[in-house]
Design a protein around this motif. Structure first.
Motif, short mmCIF file in Angstrom:
data_model
loop_
_atom_site.label_atom_id
_atom_site.label_comp_id
_atom_site.label_asym_id
_atom_site.label_seq_id
_atom_site.Cartn_x
_atom_site.Cartn_y
_atom_site.Cartn_z
N ASN A 55 169.77 150.78 -3.38
CA ASN A 55 168.97 151.74 -2.37
C ASN A 55 169.38 151.93 -1.10
O ASN A 55 169.12 152.85 -0.40
CB ASN A 55 167.59 151.32 -2.81
CG ASN A 55 167.04 151.37 -4.38
OD1 ASN A 55 167.75 152.42 -4.85
ND2 ASN A 55 166.53 150.50 -4.97
N SER A 72 166.42 136.53 -1.19
CA SER A 72 167.53 136.19 -1.89
C SER A 72 168.88 136.59 -0.69
O SER A 72 169.20 137.73 -0.73
CB SER A 72 167.93 136.86 -3.28
OG SER A 72 169.19 136.48 -3.51
N ALA A 95 164.17 137.40 4.37
CA ALA A 95 162.85 136.91 4.59
C ALA A 95 161.88 136.98 3.37
O ALA A 95 162.18 137.71 2.48
CB ALA A 95 161.95 137.86 6.03
N ASP A 96 160.81 136.29 3.44
CA ASP A 96 159.72 136.32 2.42
C ASP A 96 158.68 137.28 2.66
O ASP A 96 157.91 137.15 3.90
CB ASP A 96 159.18 134.71 2.26
CG ASP A 96 158.30 134.50 0.92
OD1 ASP A 96 157.54 135.64 0.73
OD2 ASP A 96 158.27 133.68 0.52
N LEU A 97 158.47 138.11 1.69
CA LEU A 97 157.46 139.20 2.12
C LEU A 97 156.01 138.39 2.41
O LEU A 97 155.18 139.01 3.00
CB LEU A 97 157.30 140.18 0.99
CG LEU A 97 158.30 141.02 0.60
CD1 LEU A 97 157.90 142.31 -0.35
CD2 LEU A 97 158.68 141.81 2.01
C1 LIG Z 1 163.53 143.59 -9.57
S1 LIG Z 1 164.22 143.23 -8.14
C2 LIG Z 1 164.53 144.61 -7.37
C3 LIG Z 1 165.62 144.68 -6.61
C4 LIG Z 1 165.76 146.05 -5.81
N1 LIG Z 1 164.83 146.64 -5.20
C5 LIG Z 1 166.37 147.42 -6.86
O1 LIG Z 1 165.49 148.14 -7.35
O2 LIG Z 1 167.31 147.07 -7.21
C6 LIG Z 1 162.82 142.22 -7.10
C7 LIG Z 1 163.36 141.67 -5.71
O3 LIG Z 1 162.28 141.43 -5.04
C8 LIG Z 1 162.68 140.15 -4.43
N2 LIG Z 1 161.71 139.44 -4.00
C9 LIG Z 1 160.67 138.90 -4.93
N3 LIG Z 1 159.92 138.21 -4.32
C10 LIG Z 1 159.94 138.18 -2.96
C11 LIG Z 1 159.66 137.73 -1.84
N4 LIG Z 1 158.15 137.10 -1.80
N5 LIG Z 1 159.96 138.05 -0.54
C12 LIG Z 1 161.08 138.74 -0.40
N6 LIG Z 1 161.85 139.07 -1.62
C13 LIG Z 1 161.16 139.13 -2.83
C14 LIG Z 1 163.96 139.29 -5.47
O4 LIG Z 1 164.67 138.63 -4.55
C15 LIG Z 1 164.41 140.87 -5.89
O5 LIG Z 1 165.70 141.37 -5.31
#
Ligand SMILES: C[S@@+](CC[C@H](N)C(=O)[O-])C[C@H]1O[C@@H](n2cnc3c(N)ncnc32)[C@H](O)[C@@H]1O
Length: 204
Positions: A55, A72, A95-97
Motif C-alpha cells: 500500500n 516488523s 514502531a509499536d502502535l
Molecule cells: C494483516 S497485516 C497487514 C499488513 C498490511 N497493512 C497489508 O494490508 O498488507 C497486520 C500488520 O500489522 C502489524 N502490526 C501488528 N501489531 C502491531 C503493532 N502493535 N504495532 C505495529 N505494527 C503492528 C504487523 O506487523 C503486520 O504487518
C-alpha cells in the motif's frame, strides 16, 4: 473466511510470516485503497501497520511522500525493497502502535489497511487522528469484522469504528462480505468495514 484468533499481537509472529518467500498479502495494493485513492497527489501520507509495502508503494507511485510504520523490521525491509524495485522512495519507521505518536497536523492522508490493533491501542490512535490530520486530510481504513464484536474487541464493525473516530467527518462507513484476493493469506470471503473520514476543521 472467518477471523481466526492467533498470536497476532506478537512481533515474532509477524516477523515469521514476513520471512516466508514472496508477499504474504501480495504486492498489489488493497483494492479499497486503490478505489478510494486514484488521483496523482502530493502531500504526506502515513500507512499504519504497513507490513511488506504494497500500500505504501502504491501511494508513493501516486506522488505522496509516504511513511510506513510497522513493528516488523523484516516486513519493512521488504517494503523498502518493493519500493526500490518500483522506482519510488518510502520512509519506514519501526514502531509499536502502542506508543506511536501520530504528531500534530502532520499528515494529509492516514491509511489503515487490516491493521487490527487491540481495542486499547486502536482507541488511543483514533483519539490522535483529528489532530494528526491536516485540515481536509483523510483517513482510509479497511478492517476485518467479527459480527459479534463489541467495542472492546479487535474486530469491531463500522458503527463502532466511526464512533471512535469522532470528531472526524465520516464520508463513507460501510460493512460487507467481500471476496479478498490478496496474496496467500487474504483469500476468500471476509466481512470487512470500510471507512473514509475527513478532518473538516479549518487551519488552527
Ligand atoms: C494483516 S497485516 C497487514 C499488513 C498490511 N497493512 C497489508 O494490508 O498488507 C497486520 C500488520 O500489522 C502489524 N502490526 C501488528 N501489531 C502491531 C503493532 N502493535 N504495532 C505495529 N505494527 C503492528 C504487523 O506487523 C503486520 O504487518
Amino acid at each position: 473466511m472467518t477471523v481466526k484468533p492467533r498470536n497476532v499481537e506478537s512481533r515474532a509472529f509477524w516477523d515469521g510470516r514476513f520471512s516466508e518467500p514472496g508477499y504474504a498479502y501480495g504486492d498489489q495494493p488493497n483494492d479499497f485503497l486503490r478505489a478510494s485513492c486514484q488521483e496523482m497527489a502530493s502531500g504526506d501520507a502515513l500507512s499504519l501497520c504497513e507490513g511488506e509495502g504494497r500500500n505504501a508503494v502504491y501511494l508513493a507511485r501516486l506522488g505522496y511522500r509516504v511513511t510506513a510504520v510497522d513493528f516488523s523490521e523484516i516486513g519493512l525491509a521488504k517494503a523498502r525493497n518493493l519500493a526500490e524495485r518500483q522506482g519510488v522512495a518510502i520512509a519506514t519507521t519501526v514502531a509499536d502502535l502502542a506508543d506511536f505518536d501520530l504528531g500534530i497536523a502532520r499528515w494529509d492522508l492516514v491509511v489503515s489497511i487490516f491493521a487490527q490493533p487491540p481495542s486499547a491501542i486502536r482507541r488511543r490512535l483514533y483519539r490522535q487522528l483529528h489532530q494528526a490530520l491536516r485540515p481536509q486530510g483523510r483517513l482510509i481504513l479497511e478492517s476485518k469484522v467479527d459480527v459479534n464484536a463489541t467495542a472492546d474487541d479487535r474486530y469491531p464493525g463500522a458503527q463502532i469504528l466511526r464512533e471512535e473516530m469522532a470528531p472526524l467527518s465520516i464520508l463513507l462507513a460501510r460493512e460487507q462480505e467481500r471476496e479478498l484476493q490478496e496474496g496467500r493469506y487474504h483469500l476468500g470471503m471476509q466481512r470487512t468495514a470500510q471507512i473514509v473520514a475527513l478532518n473538516s476543521r479549518g487551519p488552527q
